[in-house]
Design an enzyme around this catalytic site. Sequence first.
Site, short mmCIF file in Angstrom:
data_model
loop_
_atom_site.label_atom_id
_atom_site.label_comp_id
_atom_site.label_asym_id
_atom_site.label_seq_id
_atom_site.Cartn_x
_atom_site.Cartn_y
_atom_site.Cartn_z
N HIS A 146 -1.85 0.99 7.06
CA HIS A 146 -2.31 1.12 5.67
C HIS A 146 -2.04 2.55 5.19
O HIS A 146 -1.86 3.47 5.99
CB HIS A 146 -3.80 0.80 5.57
CG HIS A 146 -4.29 0.66 4.17
ND1 HIS A 146 -3.67 -0.12 3.23
CD2 HIS A 146 -5.36 1.22 3.53
CE1 HIS A 146 -4.33 -0.06 2.08
NE2 HIS A 146 -5.35 0.76 2.24
N ASP A 155 -8.34 4.99 -2.71
CA ASP A 155 -7.40 3.95 -2.29
C ASP A 155 -7.12 3.06 -3.50
O ASP A 155 -7.90 2.16 -3.83
CB ASP A 155 -8.01 3.12 -1.15
CG ASP A 155 -7.02 2.12 -0.55
OD1 ASP A 155 -6.04 1.79 -1.24
OD2 ASP A 155 -7.24 1.68 0.60
N CYS A 164 0.82 -1.21 0.00
CA CYS A 164 0.00 0.00 0.00
C CYS A 164 0.85 1.27 0.00
O CYS A 164 0.50 2.26 -0.65
CB CYS A 164 -0.95 -0.01 1.19
SG CYS A 164 -0.12 -0.13 2.80
#
Length: 718
Positions: free
Chosen positions: A320, A335, A278
């Site tokens: 994250h 995202d 991520c």
Amino acid sequence: MGCAGRERARLAKAGQHSRLRGAAEARRQHRCPGHALMGTMDFKTDASAVTINLLLIVRPEEAASKEKGQREGQTEGGRGAGSEGDGNGNSRSQPPQGPDLNGTEMFPFVPPGRRGPTDPCEQTPPITLGPDKGTQVTVEIHHEDTSPQLIKRLSLGKGSQRLRGHDNKGFQKTEAPRPPGAKDLHAYPWDKSSLKSMPVDLQQFEKLDAYALKVNVKNSVEELVKALLKQARTDLEKVRAIWMWICHHIEYDVVGYHNKSQLSSKPRDVLQMGKSICEGYAELFEHMCSLAGIQCKKLSGHAKGHGYKTGQTFTGDSDHAWNAVYLEGRWHLLDSTWGSGSVDDSFTKFTYRYNEFYFLTHPALFINNHFPDNSNWQLLKPTLTLKEFENNMLHSSNFYMLGLLAAHPETPIIQTVNGKASVSVDCRPGTLFMFKLKGTDEHGLMTLKKRGMKLDIYPQKTGRHKLEIFAKPSKAEAPDDVFKCVVEYVVECESVDKAMRFPKDLHQPVGPSWFSERQGFLQPSHREPILHTNDGRCSLTFTLGKDISVLTSLHTEGSSLTEDMGRRHVLQIHRGNQIELKVHLPHAGNFVLKIYSKKKSDPGNYDYIFNYLIRCLNTEVKWPAFPRSYSKWLQDYEILEPLSGLLPANRNVQFKLKMHGVAKVLVQAENTYPLTQKKGCWEGTCNTSGCREVFVMVHENANHSFYSHVLKYEVETQ
């Protein structure tokens, strides 16, 4: 001219040449065309600002102009910044310098004798000019946590393109991201109006999306951005092109996730490797947006992603990363990691599975599984605490993409009351549901509603049970329109209701619904999923749609009912477009009545439509099956008597059958008994002595000599 005059001219000319040589040497040493920076930058830092002093050497002709201004009484030191002399020793205000075409407010270099604009919010010291001092400029750079400020830049002439708002590769240089303000906030909870934080027409993106997916540039991030922006005009289109490319070309690095020390999240490394975690997704997205002239910020925090357990708490560092992007005067969230695909349960395999939901997601939905370290980046009013985030229900992206609106209860952990727990989901029409309680759908009763579903759970063991709710569109529009998990609960059971054990043949959902109506079963006499009978008999009626043939069967636990006998315990009676289903139970217990249908004109198989649960607690119940029917027994024939398929021995039995289109009707036992037609019915009596079976036969045509069997009865043994 006298000797003294000639000498003064010679000295003046020599001084001018000396100054020119000095300026040229300074330019060569510093390799800055036009204007040279002298010395180093002096940083003065406090809690709110950084002051940068830039010392500049001006051109000789500008120095001469300055000297001319001094002789005319217009010295810089005699006026405050932001005013211009009127020639009479007075000053007047100047309008602020406007932004350039790139939207960047510029400070052009100001020759001596002219006034330049200043920020009205700042009182900067006057610009000082002198042959040894150069030009001193003060710039304030505010920290991210302070109130929003417009970031300004310097323009120092044609030779310094980077400071004009571009980098050395021709990209527009992006302003530093400002912190979110009041106009960025959305109301919480979600108002159910839109899944996006700004109006987005996905159909208008089809051409751009297709182009972005085909771009194949891996040599540099700059070249990739240039290629993507060829088809993007607006800032929104630029962001969309970058988003689509990353989601379809960068895979999640499941190996690197387990060995983060060897992993680089630098944009160029992510691009060349074609994979990352991520952090790399977010940094690549941020860098590409910056090159495209879009303000973008990488955010970090906690996420309810892979491995999340319902009700768990979050401690320690963030786990994250995602992004915020500035479009049309407002911050928006996305995202790209979760937009690209998913990993399997063992976290060893990544599968590209594009997810539109995480592009410009409405903040009131984004907070469902993303909790930023800085609460301002929730973009919500009011903001949620970490405890509220932990306690809130986790709705998957499928929940909202399928048009679901709410789930009840709104807490992820629910307790049974007297062995029962109830859950419901609200949605727009046309959604099918299923559930799994510890991997099976045996211990629940789910009913479809016009705008949702209701589920009653009866765990048959105490303890904690994982409950998953799945949904899909009733009309499959794509190959991947399968049941997808939309919400999860943990059911805590303290006691078990043993009476609510359901047959394994019970299929979810139970009872009639909008789906069965769509299949042609209209106006059901019983809308509830459970039928209760004390004497073991019940009857249901429906209005049937056109051209529908019906098949029914009765099921229960154990081997008490074969498939054939299960069908014979349900009798169909058709009257016009009405159908009545008579059910006679063979014994007490729980039974499932399954209903199938097909078009009469269709030679294919019957399709399952829906089922009922029938319950009988009377242990004295023992109904025989209805008589067996053969193919010549037409759908609109009706048995008035005898309904029981088991006839008493050595008895006279009255027959009354409603049939049409036949010439003769006979009942064959030990002897043959003709029936007489009266008012549309065939009536008569038969004696069962000396036989084990009784048949009803019809003579369809008086000119034919053969009969066809239509019904078969059995006779009790003596």
